[in-house]
Design a protein around this motif. Sequence first.
Motif, PDB file in Angstrom:
ATOM      1  N   HIS A 488       0.837  -1.194   0.000  1.00  0.00           N
ATOM      2  CA  HIS A 488       0.000   0.000   0.000  1.00  0.00           C
ATOM      3  C   HIS A 488       0.883   1.261   0.000  1.00  0.00           C
ATOM      4  O   HIS A 488       1.867   1.331   0.738  1.00  0.00           O
ATOM      5  N   ALA A 489       0.507   2.246  -0.815  1.00  0.00           N
ATOM      6  CA  ALA A 489       1.198   3.540  -0.836  1.00  0.00           C
ATOM      7  C   ALA A 489       0.149   4.646  -0.828  1.00  0.00           C
ATOM      8  O   ALA A 489      -0.830   4.596  -1.582  1.00  0.00           O
ATOM      9  N   VAL A 490       0.360   5.601   0.059  1.00  0.00           N
ATOM     10  CA  VAL A 490      -0.588   6.704   0.212  1.00  0.00           C
ATOM     11  C   VAL A 490       0.167   8.020   0.127  1.00  0.00           C
ATOM     12  O   VAL A 490       1.245   8.178   0.714  1.00  0.00           O
ATOM     13  N   SER A 491      -0.390   8.962  -0.613  1.00  0.00           N
ATOM     14  CA  SER A 491       0.155  10.319  -0.633  1.00  0.00           C
ATOM     15  C   SER A 491      -1.002  11.297  -0.528  1.00  0.00           C
ATOM     16  O   SER A 491      -2.103  11.027  -1.019  1.00  0.00           O
ATOM     17  N   ALA A 492      -0.764  12.408   0.143  1.00  0.00           N
ATOM     18  CA  ALA A 492      -1.821  13.398   0.341  1.00  0.00           C
ATOM     19  C   ALA A 492      -1.213  14.793   0.386  1.00  0.00           C
ATOM     20  O   ALA A 492      -0.065  14.969   0.807  1.00  0.00           O
ATOM     21  N   THR A 493      -1.981  15.760  -0.062  1.00  0.00           N
ATOM     22  CA  THR A 493      -1.584  17.166  -0.033  1.00  0.00           C
ATOM     23  C   THR A 493      -2.781  17.999   0.384  1.00  0.00           C
ATOM     24  O   THR A 493      -3.893  17.773  -0.093  1.00  0.00           O
ATOM     25  N   VAL A 494      -2.558  18.959   1.273  1.00  0.00           N
ATOM     26  CA  VAL A 494      -3.617  19.879   1.669  1.00  0.00           C
ATOM     27  C   VAL A 494      -2.983  21.234   1.946  1.00  0.00           C
ATOM     28  O   VAL A 494      -1.892  21.320   2.514  1.00  0.00           O
ATOM     29  N   GLY A 495      -3.633  22.303   1.478  1.00  0.00           N
ATOM     30  CA  GLY A 495      -3.037  23.611   1.682  1.00  0.00           C
ATOM     31  C   GLY A 495      -3.943  24.739   1.257  1.00  0.00           C
ATOM     32  O   GLY A 495      -5.124  24.535   0.932  1.00  0.00           O
ATOM     33  N   SER A 544      -7.691  30.538  -1.937  1.00  0.00           N
ATOM     34  CA  SER A 544      -7.974  29.174  -2.372  1.00  0.00           C
ATOM     35  C   SER A 544      -7.613  28.167  -1.299  1.00  0.00           C
ATOM     36  O   SER A 544      -6.676  28.386  -0.501  1.00  0.00           O
ATOM     37  N   TYR A 545      -8.337  27.051  -1.310  1.00  0.00           N
ATOM     38  CA  TYR A 545      -8.066  25.918  -0.440  1.00  0.00           C
ATOM     39  C   TYR A 545      -8.067  24.664  -1.316  1.00  0.00           C
ATOM     40  O   TYR A 545      -8.968  24.489  -2.146  1.00  0.00           O
ATOM     41  N   PHE A 546      -7.083  23.812  -1.144  1.00  0.00           N
ATOM     42  CA  PHE A 546      -6.972  22.663  -2.031  1.00  0.00           C
ATOM     43  C   PHE A 546      -6.502  21.423  -1.277  1.00  0.00           C
ATOM     44  O   PHE A 546      -5.896  21.515  -0.196  1.00  0.00           O
ATOM     45  N   GLY A 547      -6.789  20.276  -1.870  1.00  0.00           N
ATOM     46  CA  GLY A 547      -6.355  19.016  -1.289  1.00  0.00           C
ATOM     47  C   GLY A 547      -6.364  17.912  -2.334  1.00  0.00           C
ATOM     48  O   GLY A 547      -7.109  17.960  -3.313  1.00  0.00           O
ATOM     49  N   ARG A 548      -5.511  16.907  -2.111  1.00  0.00           N
ATOM     50  CA  ARG A 548      -5.452  15.756  -3.010  1.00  0.00           C
ATOM     51  C   ARG A 548      -5.042  14.520  -2.216  1.00  0.00           C
ATOM     52  O   ARG A 548      -4.178  14.602  -1.315  1.00  0.00           O
ATOM     53  N   ILE A 558      -4.101   2.447  -9.108  1.00  0.00           N
ATOM     54  CA  ILE A 558      -3.914   3.800  -8.571  1.00  0.00           C
ATOM     55  C   ILE A 558      -5.226   4.560  -8.680  1.00  0.00           C
ATOM     56  O   ILE A 558      -5.906   4.501  -9.709  1.00  0.00           O
ATOM     57  N   ILE A 559      -5.561   5.273  -7.628  1.00  0.00           N
ATOM     58  CA  ILE A 559      -6.694   6.198  -7.652  1.00  0.00           C
ATOM     59  C   ILE A 559      -6.255   7.498  -7.011  1.00  0.00           C
ATOM     60  O   ILE A 559      -5.529   7.498  -6.006  1.00  0.00           O
ATOM     61  N   SER A 560      -6.653   8.594  -7.603  1.00  0.00           N
ATOM     62  CA  SER A 560      -6.280   9.916  -7.097  1.00  0.00           C
ATOM     63  C   SER A 560      -7.492  10.832  -7.185  1.00  0.00           C
ATOM     64  O   SER A 560      -8.216  10.807  -8.183  1.00  0.00           O
ATOM     65  N   ALA A 561      -7.721  11.604  -6.131  1.00  0.00           N
ATOM     66  CA  ALA A 561      -8.839  12.546  -6.111  1.00  0.00           C
ATOM     67  C   ALA A 561      -8.356  13.874  -5.542  1.00  0.00           C
ATOM     68  O   ALA A 561      -7.544  13.903  -4.608  1.00  0.00           O
ATOM     69  N   SER A 562      -8.841  14.971  -6.119  1.00  0.00           N
ATOM     70  CA  SER A 562      -8.443  16.304  -5.646  1.00  0.00           C
ATOM     71  C   SER A 562      -9.643  17.225  -5.669  1.00  0.00           C
ATOM     72  O   SER A 562     -10.647  16.977  -6.351  1.00  0.00           O
ATOM     73  N   ILE A 563      -9.534  18.295  -4.917  1.00  0.00           N
ATOM     74  CA  ILE A 563     -10.558  19.332  -4.938  1.00  0.00           C
ATOM     75  C   ILE A 563      -9.906  20.663  -4.594  1.00  0.00           C
ATOM     76  O   ILE A 563      -8.936  20.722  -3.818  1.00  0.00           O
ATOM     77  N   ARG A 564     -10.415  21.705  -5.212  1.00  0.00           N
ATOM     78  CA  ARG A 564      -9.933  23.056  -4.922  1.00  0.00           C
ATOM     79  C   ARG A 564     -11.133  23.977  -4.858  1.00  0.00           C
ATOM     80  O   ARG A 564     -12.060  23.870  -5.671  1.00  0.00           O
ATOM     81  N   SER A 565     -11.100  24.884  -3.922  1.00  0.00           N
ATOM     82  CA  SER A 565     -12.130  25.898  -3.783  1.00  0.00           C
ATOM     83  C   SER A 565     -11.470  27.264  -3.928  1.00  0.00           C
ATOM     84  O   SER A 565     -10.578  27.615  -3.148  1.00  0.00           O
TER      85      SER A 565
END
Length: 1024
Positions: A488-495, A544-548, A558-565
């Motif tokens: 399993h490999a997990v990566s995340a970004t939030v900012g 702006s606020y974003f995350g992935r 692989i699955i990747s999801a992101s959102i930005r406001s």
Amino acid sequence: MISVLLLSYSALAQTAKIRGTITAERTATAVPGVSVKIKGSSINAVTDESGHFNINAAPGDILVITSVGFKPREVKVEGNGEITLQLQEEFTKMDEVVVIGYGTAKKRNVVGALDIVSTKEAGATTSTNPSQLLIGKSAGVQIIQSNGTPGADAQIIIRGTGSFTSVDPLYVIDGIQSDKNLFNTLSAQDIENITILKDASSTAIYGSAAANGVVIVTTKKAKSGAPKITVTSQWGVAKAWKQLDLLNAAQYVDLLKDFAATSNTTLPAKFNTPSVLVDSNNWQNNIFRNALVSESNVNLSGGSEKVTYGLSLGYISQESIVEKFVNKRFNARFSLDEKLGRFHFGQSLAIRRTKSEGQTASLTGAISYAPYKPVYDKNIPGGYSIMSNVEDFSNAINPLQSINLEHPVSTDYIFFPQTFAEVNLIKGLRFRSQLSAEIGGSKATNYKYPYTLSNYLTSPRQATLGYGSYSSYILENYFSYDRSFGKHAVSATVGNSYIDAGESSGLTAAGSNLPNDNVQNISVAPTQTVTSSSYGYAQPSMVSYFGRVSYTYDSKYIISASIRSDGASNFGEKNRFGNFPGVGVAWNLSDEDFMKTVSFISNAKLRAGYGKTGNNKIPTTGITSVLTFSGSPAGNAVYSLGSSEALANGTSINTLANPGIKWEATEQTDIGLDVAFLNNKISLTVDWYNRKSSDLLVQVPVPGSTGASNSGGQPAIYANAASAQNKGIEFTVGYHDQAGKLSYNINANISYNKNKVLSLGKQFAAPIKDGTVNGSAITYTAPGSPVGAFYGYRLDHVAKDQAEISALNAKAPGGLFQDGLLPGDFIFKDLNSDGIVNSLDQQILGSPIPKYIYGFNAGANYGNFDLNIVLSGIAGVQVINGIKGNTHLEGTGHNATTAILDRWRKPGDVAKLPRAGQNLTASGNVRPSDWSLEDGAYMRLRNITLGYSVPQKVISRMTGTNIFSSIRIYAAAQNLFTITKYSGYDPELSNQGGASSQYIFARGIDDGSLPQPRTLMAGIQLGF
């Protein structure tokens, strides 16, 4: 890793035949084409289709074994016998680490559609601006050079036109958001690679800024060690690759006689003298020249394990291929990088200063001016010859006059500082804060000598001065997490991100009544007038606020999801924020057990993604609240009121407000396949996409009775009133291999895109007309047609005589087939078959948006020689030859090309062109039609470079020292040939007006822009 099994039968001191078999470690299949060479010898062998080889070798010899796609290895011969080798696959492009939004990832784990352009492969040595690196390198990406003027930038368009306000992609430089201006600030020599994000699943992390794709630039980073210096210097000559065939003096005079007969006018007396039949000048030769180009770059880098530094300096000087313009640009970039334990810091500063002197001569002026006229005339103030209607039956302008008697000089500067701080908090978790700013300004001066121009009009002595400045900054903070747990490999970004509105200001002034030319400056002008001034925001502010989040299982799924406001200041309070999600999945199916037996497939990945991005490219003010106008300067607007008609100060409404305006949205679906064959020698990428843009921001006309325009023009209001679609498919194929000393790579790409307007909304659904040719709009944006499509009549033929016209009128309802039709006029087609030609007989004629974009590039190395070739082109595209009114028709006594020899002169003539000077009106022969429409397809050899790297032994003998670590000399040619059917100077057209928005509604119209030059260069690279 190569595992070696040596089965020795007997040790012989003499040479003997060694047999061997080579297989791939991962698939256990035979590897053909492997080079097996005895080190230090010319003896070599190559494996056959079964992986077998034979070579004569002695015990102790070293076998050097190499093959594209596998790690090389050296093996010592222990004795006679059979050698069995297993080769381990080399690092592939699927394992390459690529830059994505706010982070990096292995390409095998990327779910979106992207292309990576390495400057080494792209031929950065000869590129004078960064956009040239991308030409022909990425499927679905069109690079449009603005024109051939030195210093002109380029427009990057990714997957078609999907907005009515902007086609610009987002530019990200070293992880920080930027714009086209700063992208063009960089020197191509400073760039390591460029990543293009094309689908919304990968761009959604950037939200509103990424509706037109993302261009991510990674600059070269300094490495620890002793200081290294590289110097690149190149020189060349640029010239026009094509000229038009103009009439000589006798043919020109004959044309004027026809023109005078049409207008029932007598030619001036000078046309009865032999002097007008003498060819005094070829005005194209007078304005075109061999333009000098030179560029030098110096790069210094070095440092320790903890601190590295880099400094690059660049200077380029380019003359235009026509008199009398030169552009000079200085670039500098300084960077520092510090690593202190868990902390990582970085700072950089990019600087650009550009100076442009002079102006370019007019191409249409050179076409139009009389061939019998001399360049100079001492009796005319200013010293240049002129024409007048009274003396020459023409008011054409001497193309050398203003460029020599007016001296504009403009300088601009940009400072682009960046800094970041990063800390590893715990294993896998880090925090990064980054700040960048853009500070720019400009100064423009012009001094105009007094002179007399055509028709004896006077141009007085004048000095002008203008200043402008702007600034803004962006601050971003984000956390990144990246860990693996078994399979399993997990990566995340939030900012979050904040873009400051900044400020922008400008001022221009003019000075007149100067007594003489001794001091050419506005400061000594007795009369000084401010002609314009401005002050406001540089851009909308945004929070702006974003995350992935990305998850990978067993390196296969692989699955990747992101959102930005995003929240922007140019929208109302209720619609200020827009949300932009994205999701993508990928399957590395080549890692599945059932694929192990498919030996010819090295890697295979299936991708699918969906995302939503936005756009807020509208003015910063006057959208959600009204703007008023009270005169210039303020308070000078007066009104006459009452019976006494007394004047009173007042204010008018300049814009109409739309508080309900909201974000433009682009939704895109992408399905892609990445496959590599034959040990990664062959690669193939296929992408299908459907990009739909809705709630497009557009200016909707409103009734003039609203009075919301201080200029008296058509009032308009911004609204979400349109939708459009781009749907297409992209193919990219590559091949690389080696054969002895020769290694080579070939890459080709082609894309198909269909652009269509789906709706113009309900508020005002009338078509959008733009793009002026001969005083009439030629482009037409309406549902069912491409954005900015060409629209007008279809040409039939030239009327032979009155009998033909009478026959047409006899069949027409009301007895009139085509209004104003005379013998020698264009007859246009009755498309709806109602017996008459009127506005109902117009249709879509073509589109400036190409259906096909393709590119080809190849590189090869043989010994110390290297070769790079880049070719690109477009097809399925039309353009408007807007200068045909100058080259093929006669309306003002100007010269023309030899095409006009095929004009109608007398009844019965079967001609291609109408009678000289007849019915040249917007409702007559120059109405919008396919007469000016041409095939805009072309194929152009963009660059070919041949280089030679001097061997180190030769360098040492030449210099007697080790001061040089490398020397490379090269020769290059840009735009060496162009294959096209276009009759004008250059089919590579940008837009009218120069603004980015004009790429949407006024694209593909040639109104005399400077063509791309053919450039021959030679250069040298030195390493210290």
